[in-house]
Design a protein around this motif. Structure first.
Motif, PDB file in Angstrom:
ATOM      1  N   ALA A 170       0.828  -1.207   0.000  1.00 41.41           N
ATOM      2  CA  ALA A 170       0.000   0.000   0.000  1.00 41.41           C
ATOM      3  C   ALA A 170       0.864   1.260   0.000  1.00 41.41           C
ATOM      4  O   ALA A 170       0.581   2.228  -0.726  1.00 41.41           O
ATOM      5  CB  ALA A 170      -0.915  -0.012   1.225  1.00 41.41           C
ATOM      6  N   LYS A 171       1.922   1.244   0.788  1.00 40.71           N
ATOM      7  CA  LYS A 171       2.811   2.400   0.869  1.00 40.71           C
ATOM      8  C   LYS A 171       3.502   2.664  -0.465  1.00 40.71           C
ATOM      9  O   LYS A 171       3.751   3.821  -0.832  1.00 40.71           O
ATOM     10  CB  LYS A 171       3.854   2.164   1.962  1.00 40.71           C
ATOM     11  CG  LYS A 171       4.774   3.353   2.202  1.00 40.71           C
ATOM     12  CD  LYS A 171       5.741   3.076   3.350  1.00 40.71           C
ATOM     13  CE  LYS A 171       6.659   4.262   3.591  1.00 40.71           C
ATOM     14  NZ  LYS A 171       7.604   4.010   4.724  1.00 40.71           N
ATOM     15  N   SER A 172       3.785   1.595  -1.206  1.00 35.19           N
ATOM     16  CA  SER A 172       4.464   1.733  -2.500  1.00 35.19           C
ATOM     17  C   SER A 172       3.492   1.893  -3.658  1.00 35.19           C
ATOM     18  O   SER A 172       3.909   2.039  -4.815  1.00 35.19           O
ATOM     19  CB  SER A 172       5.360   0.502  -2.745  1.00 35.19           C
ATOM     20  OG  SER A 172       6.325   0.366  -1.728  1.00 35.19           O
ATOM     21  N   GLY A 173       2.193   1.827  -3.361  1.00 35.65           N
ATOM     22  CA  GLY A 173       1.190   1.964  -4.413  1.00 35.65           C
ATOM     23  C   GLY A 173       1.128   0.767  -5.331  1.00 35.65           C
ATOM     24  O   GLY A 173       0.808   0.891  -6.521  1.00 35.65           O
ATOM     25  N   VAL A 174       1.429  -0.412  -4.797  1.00 36.42           N
ATOM     26  CA  VAL A 174       1.459  -1.645  -5.579  1.00 36.42           C
ATOM     27  C   VAL A 174       0.288  -2.542  -5.186  1.00 36.42           C
ATOM     28  O   VAL A 174      -0.045  -2.668  -4.010  1.00 36.42           O
ATOM     29  CB  VAL A 174       2.787  -2.404  -5.354  1.00 36.42           C
ATOM     30  CG1 VAL A 174       2.764  -3.760  -6.024  1.00 36.42           C
ATOM     31  CG2 VAL A 174       3.961  -1.578  -5.869  1.00 36.42           C
ATOM     32  N   ALA A 279       9.174  -7.119   0.877  1.00 36.02           N
ATOM     33  CA  ALA A 279       7.748  -7.033   0.558  1.00 36.02           C
ATOM     34  C   ALA A 279       7.111  -8.394   0.341  1.00 36.02           C
ATOM     35  O   ALA A 279       5.914  -8.576   0.589  1.00 36.02           O
ATOM     36  CB  ALA A 279       7.554  -6.172  -0.691  1.00 36.02           C
ATOM     37  N   MET A 280       7.913  -9.394  -0.121  1.00 35.19           N
ATOM     38  CA  MET A 280       7.353 -10.708  -0.445  1.00 35.19           C
ATOM     39  C   MET A 280       8.315 -11.826  -0.067  1.00 35.19           C
ATOM     40  O   MET A 280       9.521 -11.613   0.043  1.00 35.19           O
ATOM     41  CB  MET A 280       7.050 -10.795  -1.958  1.00 35.19           C
ATOM     42  CG  MET A 280       5.913  -9.925  -2.439  1.00 35.19           C
ATOM     43  SD  MET A 280       5.738  -9.974  -4.262  1.00 35.19           S
ATOM     44  CE  MET A 280       6.955  -8.741  -4.753  1.00 35.19           C
ATOM     45  N   TYR A 281       7.740 -12.996   0.103  1.00 36.05           N
ATOM     46  CA  TYR A 281       8.531 -14.209   0.345  1.00 36.05           C
ATOM     47  C   TYR A 281       7.723 -15.386  -0.178  1.00 36.05           C
ATOM     48  O   TYR A 281       6.552 -15.552   0.176  1.00 36.05           O
ATOM     49  CB  TYR A 281       8.821 -14.387   1.836  1.00 36.05           C
ATOM     50  CG  TYR A 281       9.563 -15.673   2.157  1.00 36.05           C
ATOM     51  CD1 TYR A 281      10.919 -15.789   1.869  1.00 36.05           C
ATOM     52  CD2 TYR A 281       8.908 -16.744   2.747  1.00 36.05           C
ATOM     53  CE1 TYR A 281      11.603 -16.962   2.155  1.00 36.05           C
ATOM     54  CE2 TYR A 281       9.592 -17.918   3.036  1.00 36.05           C
ATOM     55  CZ  TYR A 281      10.940 -18.025   2.741  1.00 36.05           C
ATOM     56  OH  TYR A 281      11.615 -19.181   3.012  1.00 36.05           O
ATOM     57  N   TYR A 282       8.341 -16.198  -1.045  1.00 38.83           N
ATOM     58  CA  TYR A 282       7.649 -17.358  -1.630  1.00 38.83           C
ATOM     59  C   TYR A 282       7.674 -18.477  -0.606  1.00 38.83           C
ATOM     60  O   TYR A 282       8.733 -19.048  -0.325  1.00 38.83           O
ATOM     61  CB  TYR A 282       8.352 -17.768  -2.917  1.00 38.83           C
ATOM     62  CG  TYR A 282       7.535 -18.648  -3.829  1.00 38.83           C
ATOM     63  CD1 TYR A 282       6.175 -18.416  -4.036  1.00 38.83           C
ATOM     64  CD2 TYR A 282       8.130 -19.702  -4.519  1.00 38.83           C
ATOM     65  CE1 TYR A 282       5.435 -19.213  -4.899  1.00 38.83           C
ATOM     66  CE2 TYR A 282       7.397 -20.505  -5.386  1.00 38.83           C
ATOM     67  CZ  TYR A 282       6.048 -20.255  -5.565  1.00 38.83           C
ATOM     68  OH  TYR A 282       5.312 -21.055  -6.413  1.00 38.83           O
ATOM     69  N   GLN A 283       6.522 -18.801  -0.044  1.00 36.07           N
ATOM     70  CA  GLN A 283       6.500 -19.696   1.096  1.00 36.07           C
ATOM     71  C   GLN A 283       5.420 -20.766   1.004  1.00 36.07           C
ATOM     72  O   GLN A 283       4.480 -20.671   0.213  1.00 36.07           O
ATOM     73  CB  GLN A 283       6.295 -18.889   2.372  1.00 36.07           C
ATOM     74  CG  GLN A 283       4.975 -18.154   2.454  1.00 36.07           C
ATOM     75  CD  GLN A 283       4.939 -17.212   3.636  1.00 36.07           C
ATOM     76  OE1 GLN A 283       4.977 -16.008   3.485  1.00 36.07           O
ATOM     77  NE2 GLN A 283       4.859 -17.778   4.823  1.00 36.07           N
TER      78      GLN A 283
END
Length: 439
Positions: A170-174, A279-283
């Motif tokens: 949200a902060k990055s507008g993504v 921001a992400m992690y494939y888990q």
């Protein structure tokens, strides 16, 4: 030359490990007797994959409860982690001291125990038409079928998703991407904002295999994939293989720390995500409840997930998700097999399944009714819903393939991530390994 020697060493190690697991087993297959009387005395030994601090209390609690019900029984636990269980298993096999119950993956890893007659044939006690078998998810039981017989006890269902931090997005507008191309664009935006898009630790080599496996399911038809899993029918000539590896390399370059991922452990990358430093992690779904806790920087309400998006123009199955059940086998050399089986029936009861599926464990039970929506975290419930709508579970490449081919995937994908191999070279290596196994 250094790359070739590294790959060769990796292959020899994997093939040796497979020979170790399969070799020097019993001369004849041992079949579990459903009518055998259970003597509630003595010790039942269990090798688990729940050695991590967050998970170890589960088997400790189950064992204590079983001992309370049966005072003459002692449950001896050997608790290992995802990585250490492999080495521990090989050591126990080498010394012919496998415990009564031991952890196993499906695919070629489990097949090694079957081939060496180290796993008891459980068809008469856990087959789909048996009383116990009917209490378990049919597809999970089926995953442990070899040569028309059943050898494994599925404990939980596992599947891979991209976890993401909603607050950082949200902060990055993504927004959560709808295609693989959108994911790459999102990574560019996040990086420009000073955020690590995807934390990836590939020191152990298998995390990269998971990315590749999902992309292969999207780009290569299922029938082709499954034919290529078997060296005698493998061709590896579908253009979707190279396309998948090109996509994987683009993700490495635009979304991660690049070649540096090979020097980072998967646990460090996971912690980076939990600490809200990426921001992400494939888990895996079994990690959901460990990623966002009451004490982590990543708040539970900010944890979201999505299936790795489908690339545009993909020719495979857009509804496939990578994953597989994981479980346990009974040693063919067990001195107290009826007790070992009885203990595992207790472990896979509906009540214990609900404990396993709920926080802090979050391991979706393979027991019918073992998942209570009221007790589970919302994210795990949503993940299971996505799993139920999947058309195909793409197995882990390093367990679906023979040891030599699995080794080729592991080492060459690590080299691809590090920039020392091309997608075409990776596939040449895999083909060579498969051809060697076909002889």
């Amino acid at each position: 030359m250094k790359i070739s020697m590294h790959l060769a060493a990796f292959a020899v190690t994997a093939v040796s490990a497979a020979a170790l697991l399969a070799g020097q087993g019993r001369a004849e297959e041992v079949v579990a007797d459903p009518s055998a009387k259970v003597e509630y005395s003595g010790t039942v030994s269990v090798l688990t994959k729940f050695g991590l601090q967050q998970l170890s209390p589960y088997f400790v609690g189950v064992a204590a409860e079983y001992e309370k019900l049966h005072p003459g029984v002692k449950v001896e636990l050997i608790q290992e982690s995802d990585d250490s269980v492999k080495g521990k298993t090989k050591t126990l096999v080498a010394s012919n001291s496998l415990p009564d119950v031991y952890f196993t993956w499906t695919g070629s890893w489990g097949a090694n125990f079957v081939r060496g007659h180290r796993a008891a044939d459980l068809s008469k006690v856990i087959g789909p038409d048996t009383e116990w078998g009917k209490t378990l998810v049919p597809a999970a039981v089926q995953a442990f079928q070899y040569n028309g017989k059943y050898y494994g006890i599925p404990l939980y269902l596992d599947v891979k998703f991209m976890g993401y931090n909603k607050a950082i997005f949200a902060k990055s507008g993504v927004a959560a991407p709808k295609s693989f191309e959108e994911l790459l664009t999102a990574c560019d935006t996040l990086r420009k904002g000073g955020v690590t898009p995807i934390s990836l630790g590939n020191k152990e080599a298998w995390p990269a295999v998971h990315f590749a496996g999902q992309l292969l399911a999207y780009n290569v038809p299922r029938a082709t994939l499954e034919a290529d899993f078997e060296p005698k029918t493998a061709k590896y000539d579908d253009p979707g293989y190279v396309a998948s590896l090109q996509q994987f390399k683009a993700l490495i370059d635009r979304c991660t720390d690049g070649a540096a991922v090979n020097g980072t452990s998967y646990s460090s990358a996971f912690q980076q995500f939990s600490n809200a430093q990426s921001a992400m992690y494939y888990q895996e779904i079994i990690e959901f409840d460990q990623a966002a806790t009451a004490d982590s920087a990543l708040k539970r309400e900010d944890f979201g997930f999505f299936v790795l998006p489908v690339p545009e123009g993909a020719k495979g199955d857009p509804k496939a998700i990578e994953g597989a059940p994981e479980g346990y086998m009974i040693s063919a050399a067990s001195k107290n097999m009826p007790l070992a089986i009885d203990f595992m029936k207790f472990v896979t009861s509906k009540e214990n399944g609900q404990v396993l599926s709920s926080p802090p464990y979050g391991q979706p039970s393979a027991t019918v009714g073992g998942s209570s929506k009221e007790k589970m975290s919302p994210q795990v419930v949503e993940g299971l819903a996505a799993l139920e709508s999947a058309s195909y579970l793409m197995p882990w490449l390093d367990t679906a393939n023979s040891a030599r081919v699995a080794s080729a995937w592991l080492a060459s994908l690590q080299a691809l991530a590090g920039g020392t191999m091309t997608p075409e070279q990776v596939m040449d290596t895999v083909k060579e390994a498969s051809a060697a196994d076909a002889k």
